[in-house]
Scaffold this active site. Sequence first.
Site, PDB file in Angstrom:
ATOM      1  N   VAL A 224      67.974  18.827   2.092  1.00  0.00           N
ATOM      2  CA  VAL A 224      68.197  17.448   2.528  1.00  0.00           C
ATOM      3  C   VAL A 224      66.981  16.858   3.248  1.00  0.00           C
ATOM      4  O   VAL A 224      66.078  17.578   3.668  1.00  0.00           O
ATOM      5  CB  VAL A 224      69.435  17.341   3.461  1.00  0.00           C
ATOM      6  N   CYS A 225      66.995  15.529   3.385  1.00  0.00           N
ATOM      7  CA  CYS A 225      65.969  14.814   4.148  1.00  0.00           C
ATOM      8  C   CYS A 225      66.216  15.049   5.642  1.00  0.00           C
ATOM      9  O   CYS A 225      67.369  15.041   6.054  1.00  0.00           O
ATOM     10  CB  CYS A 225      66.020  13.312   3.877  1.00  0.00           C
ATOM     11  N   PRO A 226      65.216  15.205   6.455  1.00  0.00           N
ATOM     12  CA  PRO A 226      63.803  15.200   6.109  1.00  0.00           C
ATOM     13  C   PRO A 226      63.228  16.609   5.921  1.00  0.00           C
ATOM     14  O   PRO A 226      62.019  16.757   5.860  1.00  0.00           O
ATOM     15  CB  PRO A 226      63.176  14.535   7.337  1.00  0.00           C
ATOM     16  N   ILE A 227      64.098  17.616   5.823  1.00  0.00           N
ATOM     17  CA  ILE A 227      63.606  18.991   5.691  1.00  0.00           C
ATOM     18  C   ILE A 227      62.762  19.142   4.418  1.00  0.00           C
ATOM     19  O   ILE A 227      61.729  19.810   4.411  1.00  0.00           O
ATOM     20  CB  ILE A 227      64.783  19.998   5.662  1.00  0.00           C
ATOM     21  N   ASN A 228      63.204  18.434   3.353  1.00  0.00           N
ATOM     22  CA  ASN A 228      62.448  18.527   2.093  1.00  0.00           C
ATOM     23  C   ASN A 228      61.004  18.043   2.268  1.00  0.00           C
ATOM     24  O   ASN A 228      60.067  18.641   1.741  1.00  0.00           O
ATOM     25  CB  ASN A 228      63.160  17.777   0.952  1.00  0.00           C
TER      26      ASN A 228
END
Lengths: 79, 330
Positions: free
Chosen positions: A16-20
């Site tokens: 998921v954002c913002p991990i990506n």
Amino acid sequence: MGDVKVDAQLDLRGVVCPINFVKTKLKLESMEAGEVLELTLDSGEPIQNVPKSIKEEGHKILEVKKEDGFFRLKVQKGE
Amino acid sequence: MTDHFIEDKTTKVAVKLEGVAEKVDFNDLKTGGFIKQRQKDLFTVRMRCPGGRMDTKRLVEIAKLAEKYSKKGVVHFSFRQSLEILYVDYKDFNALVGELEKIGQKVASCGPRVRVPTACGGCEYNPNGLTDTQKMAEMVDKKFFGMPTPHKFKTSFSGCPIDCARTKEMDFGFQGIVEPLWEETNCTGCTICSEACKEDAIEADADTGKPIFDSKKCIYCGDCIRACPTEAWRAKRYGHIVRIGGKHGRHPMESVEVCRFLPDEKVPEAIKKTVEWYNANGKRGERIGNALKRVGLEKYLEFMGPVFADVAPAATARAYVPNFSVKQGG
């Protein structure tokens, strides 16, 4: 354009954002300027946000391919 | 209006302090910024912080003064981004104002006048920002702060359509926008723009992947421009959506849009003329939104004349229209 040589790959499907984006950033940091990273990103929020952030950090998106429910991007690390 | 009485704290202060006029500079009280508290003799001193931005050196100095003058050692961040020192004894007003002046900090205002403008971070550091809201807030504060009006006059600046500065509920609000321009030569049909657009204004052509743009759905956020890997989407121009007549409070009203793509350089003129119109048409204690309802929006627009009328309307769809598509954009 399909013959761009890829130096590294990162499959971010399900991330998921913002991990990506953070993972993208870390990966790019381990690479040399000019090298190409192939990213796999989900449709929806990830593809809405990650390309913008990649551009803002000074990297270049060389190629985008739409697949079924996800995208393949080739990103060249900036200077 | 009943809320005029409740909110106009300046009057109360003046009445309360009549007996001790020699200790208090009434000119300071009139421009406001001193708000009576429940506690006897104690006031809140509101500072003037346009856009809620402050350099750290000044903040440190203010912290020292708050420590010295607040009987309880507390500050409060006001709803309009200004720092307030709480629990200040009215006998200390002159000393505190004097010390604030030394560090270049002015006291804010209450009452019927142009208030300190609020603003989001804007394009300087926020990735969504399209306009320099902080610069605009500084300009409004310098040029218009404290000008008398029939009732309070609140302005704000949002840098993008997310509208964190709530321009839709301001007497006069400015929200940043960008007009996107698409050029086919650079487009590779990657479809990212159609994914990036949260308004469904861009649809990717099923065969070529190129954008079919519906200008009626576009809210000018610039997501397409920022997402496009090949700069096929570019910024044609930046500007402000101008909104008038909004307010919150006990009887909230939503503003109406009166201009799209007003450039930065025309903002001062728009405010100057709007304040002029308000002073000529508004009744005492009447917000500009109510004045507009009573007098008529068309009268206001007529008065504004070329300020708004000269701004070119957004062009209609210029993006790719495929030969065989039934869904022709815009």
